[in-house]
Scaffold this motif. Structure first.
Motif, PDB file in Angstrom:
ATOM      1  N   ARG A  57       0.854  -1.178   0.000  1.00 25.22           N
ATOM      2  CA  ARG A  57       0.000   0.000   0.000  1.00 25.22           C
ATOM      3  C   ARG A  57       0.892   1.230   0.000  1.00 25.22           C
ATOM      4  NH1 ARG A  57      -2.795  -2.459   5.257  1.00 25.22           N
ATOM      5  NH2 ARG A  57      -0.563  -2.667   5.629  1.00 25.22           N
ATOM      6  N   ALA A  58       1.270   1.672  -1.189  1.00 26.02           N
ATOM      7  CA  ALA A  58       2.280   2.734  -1.310  1.00 26.02           C
ATOM      8  C   ALA A  58       1.842   3.988  -0.568  1.00 26.02           C
ATOM      9  CB  ALA A  58       2.553   3.019  -2.777  1.00 26.02           C
ATOM     10  N   GLY A  59       0.890   4.708  -1.126  1.00 30.43           N
ATOM     11  CA  GLY A  59       0.364   5.845  -0.390  1.00 30.43           C
ATOM     12  C   GLY A  59      -0.984   5.424   0.141  1.00 30.43           C
ATOM     13  N   GLY A  63      -4.777   5.562  -1.492  1.00 39.18           N
ATOM     14  CA  GLY A  63      -5.351   4.298  -1.926  1.00 39.18           C
ATOM     15  C   GLY A  63      -4.549   3.657  -3.044  1.00 39.18           C
ATOM     16  N   ASN A  64      -3.258   3.947  -3.066  1.00 40.86           N
ATOM     17  CA  ASN A  64      -2.404   3.414  -4.129  1.00 40.86           C
ATOM     18  C   ASN A  64      -1.871   2.047  -3.719  1.00 40.86           C
ATOM     19  OD1 ASN A  64      -0.874   3.119  -6.364  1.00 40.86           O
ATOM     20  ND2 ASN A  64       0.423   4.907  -6.022  1.00 40.86           N
ATOM     21  N   VAL A  65      -2.340   1.029  -4.374  1.00 38.93           N
ATOM     22  CA  VAL A  65      -2.031  -0.339  -3.971  1.00 38.93           C
ATOM     23  C   VAL A  65      -1.354  -1.070  -5.117  1.00 38.93           C
ATOM     24  CG1 VAL A  65      -3.152  -2.555  -3.550  1.00 38.93           C
ATOM     25  CG2 VAL A  65      -3.826  -0.562  -2.223  1.00 38.93           C
ATOM     26  N   THR A  66      -0.220  -1.736  -4.810  1.00 39.61           N
ATOM     27  CA  THR A  66       0.439  -2.565  -5.818  1.00 39.61           C
ATOM     28  C   THR A  66       0.412  -4.008  -5.348  1.00 39.61           C
ATOM     29  OG1 THR A  66       1.960  -0.717  -6.146  1.00 39.61           O
ATOM     30  CG2 THR A  66       2.498  -2.789  -7.244  1.00 39.61           C
ATOM     31  N   ASN A  67      -0.020  -4.884  -6.230  1.00 39.41           N
ATOM     32  CA  ASN A  67      -0.050  -6.299  -5.874  1.00 39.41           C
ATOM     33  C   ASN A  67       1.141  -7.040  -6.461  1.00 39.41           C
ATOM     34  OD1 ASN A  67      -2.488  -6.473  -4.342  1.00 39.41           O
ATOM     35  ND2 ASN A  67      -3.568  -6.029  -6.245  1.00 39.41           N
TER      36      ASN A  67
HETATM   37  C1  LIG Z   1       1.278   4.673  -7.198  1.00 36.37           C
HETATM   38  O1  LIG Z   1       2.359   3.771  -7.108  1.00 36.37           O
HETATM   39  C2  LIG Z   1       3.080   3.610  -8.295  1.00 36.37           C
HETATM   40  C3  LIG Z   1       4.116   2.519  -8.082  1.00 36.37           C
HETATM   41  O2  LIG Z   1       4.619   2.539  -6.794  1.00 36.37           O
HETATM   42  C4  LIG Z   1       3.706   4.930  -8.691  1.00 36.37           C
HETATM   43  O3  LIG Z   1       4.407   4.792  -9.905  1.00 36.37           O
HETATM   44  C5  LIG Z   1       2.620   5.978  -8.844  1.00 36.37           C
HETATM   45  O4  LIG Z   1       3.192   7.239  -9.090  1.00 36.37           O
HETATM   46  C6  LIG Z   1       1.764   6.044  -7.572  1.00 36.37           C
HETATM   47  N1  LIG Z   1       0.655   6.962  -7.792  1.00 36.37           N
HETATM   48  C7  LIG Z   1       0.239   7.814  -6.849  1.00 36.37           C
HETATM   49  C8  LIG Z   1      -0.937   8.652  -7.212  1.00 36.37           C
HETATM   50  O5  LIG Z   1       0.796   7.931  -5.784  1.00 36.37           O
END
Ligand SMILES: *[C@@H]1O[C@H](CO)[C@@H](O)[C@H](O)[C@H]1NC(C)=O
Ligand SMILES: *[C@@H]1O[C@H](CO)[C@@H](O)[C@H](O)[C@H]1NC(C)=O
Length: 356
Positions: A57-59, A63-67
């Motif tokens: 869950r990056a941010g 709600g930025n989720v990478t699986n």
């Molecule tokens: C979401 O995560 C991806 C990969 O980590 C990144 O490239 C992208 O900029 C992020 N988007 C936001 C809106 O934070």
């Protein structure tokens, strides 16, 4: 089938299994079910021996989720310098590309006991870190890093183990003479597990048998092989199978892996495993497989497979940690019915009362 074909098939099966698992869970996966993911790793590395679905869950706010798919390759070449085929952990994007897996750094931090608390943990910087070779008192070749890969809990920690990791004990402190080639110390086959943070940055090492009695070698904790199996449980703990403890009776340990270094519970809970109180006899290999959950109510319960218990029929041994004490309580043992069937070799927990 040719050997190579079989390997690929094996990996495919593992992948399908993981997709089935994932589609059953709450992870927001959205896969076209008729298409198969077929990820490939280095040849002969046992790539796909273990797999786990991981959500980063990056941010969180955004709600930025990478699986990801985490894939263990216990005979793979680790990024750590000075080690040969000590096993490797890969992370693969959930994509249809078969060659986009990259290795995650697991071994080689200056000290494996450090605890990354600054929370910077920018995974892109991981590959710029300088990795140290193994210490003179440890053997990582053939340690099988990646035999167990798990993720979960509240913080999505990654839990990866090398059950054949060996520490060479100081010979002076031993009543027994030296064992093992080329060294004067006693080889302690205790195993090691690492906790990585959700973003793949290094957390800390977990060695549940380290520091416990080894005077009577295999009759105590010298060959625990901790991490042969493991599970990350919803209460933020890891359950660790140690089938080599106490003359291969085997046992289970439970340790907290979430929270900061200062706030985290350092207590190591364990199942009864001395000669008097163990629920299984010598050579049962309890801990070859483990799982846990709130099976009976609000408190945590654990299950461990003991494939050589019950005169070779195998047994699943269930424990409760309701009272948070050592040893925790043996509740019941379920027996297999066929000799050599390996009952208890694999375990999975199901949501029994439907509360997720
Ligand atoms: C979401 O995560 C991806 C990969 O980590 C990144 O490239 C992208 O900029 C992020 N988007 C936001 C809106 O934070
Ligand atoms: C199990 O092993 C222990 C040594 O750890 C030994 O003292 C004990 O007698 C063994 N038990 C049986 C039933 O053989």
């Amino acid at each position: 089938m040719a050997h190579g074909t079989w390997k690929r098939w094996h990996c495919l099966v593992a992948t399908v299994a993981s997709i089935l698992l994932l589609s059953n869970s709450v992870l927001p996966f959205n896969l076209e079910t008729r298409q198969l993911l077929d990820k490939q790793g280095p040849q002969g590395s046992y790539f796909g021996y273990s797999v786990a679905g991981h959500t980063q869950r990056a941010g969180r706010a955004a709600g930025n989720v990478t699986n990801w798919m985490l894939v263990g390759a216990p005979l793979g070449q680790n990024l750590q310098p000075g080690s040969t085929r000590s096993g490797a952990l890969f992370r693969c994007p959930v994509s249809l590309d078969s060659n986009d897996c990259t290795q995650v750094i697991t071994d080689g931090h200056r000290t494996d006991d450090i605890d990354d608390e600054d929370g910077t943990g920018d995974s892109d910087n991981l590959y710029e870190q300088r990795l140290e070779p193994p210490g003179k008192d440890e053997i990582k070749n053939n340690q099988w890093l990646g035999v167990t890969v798990e993720t979960g809990g509240q913080e999505n920690k990654i839990f990866v183990c090398a059950h054949r990791y060996i520490k060479i004990n100081n010979p002076q402190s031993l009543a027994y003479p030296a064992s093992g080639p080329g060294s004067t110390g006693l080889y302690l086959g205790q195993g090691v597990c690492y906790v990585l943070n959700e973003d793949f940055s290094f957390g800390f090492a977990v060695e549940v048998c380290r520091g416990r009695s080894i005077e009577r070698e295999h009759q105590q904790y010298a060959f625990c092989q901790s991490g042969t199996s493991g599970a990350v449980l919803p209460d933020g703990t890891a359950l660790i199978g140690t089938p080599g403890a106490m003359t291969w009776k085997g046992t289970l340990f439970n340790v907290a892996i979430e929270g900061g270094f200062l706030s985290r519970d350092k207590f190591q809970y364990f199942a009864p495993h001395d000669n008097l109180h163990s629920p299984v006899p010598n050579y049962s290999y309890l801990g070859m497989s483990v799982t846990g959950g709130r099976f009976f109510g609000e408190y945590m319960a654990y299950a461990g497979g003991a494939p050589r218990a019950a005169q070779g029929n195998g047994e699943v041994v269930i424990f409760s940690n309701r009272y948070k004490k050592n040893p925790f309580d043996h509740v019941v043992s379920l027996r297999g019915e066929q000799f050599g069937s390996g009952f208890g070799s694999t375990l999975a927990s199901a949501d029994i009362n439907g509360d997720g």
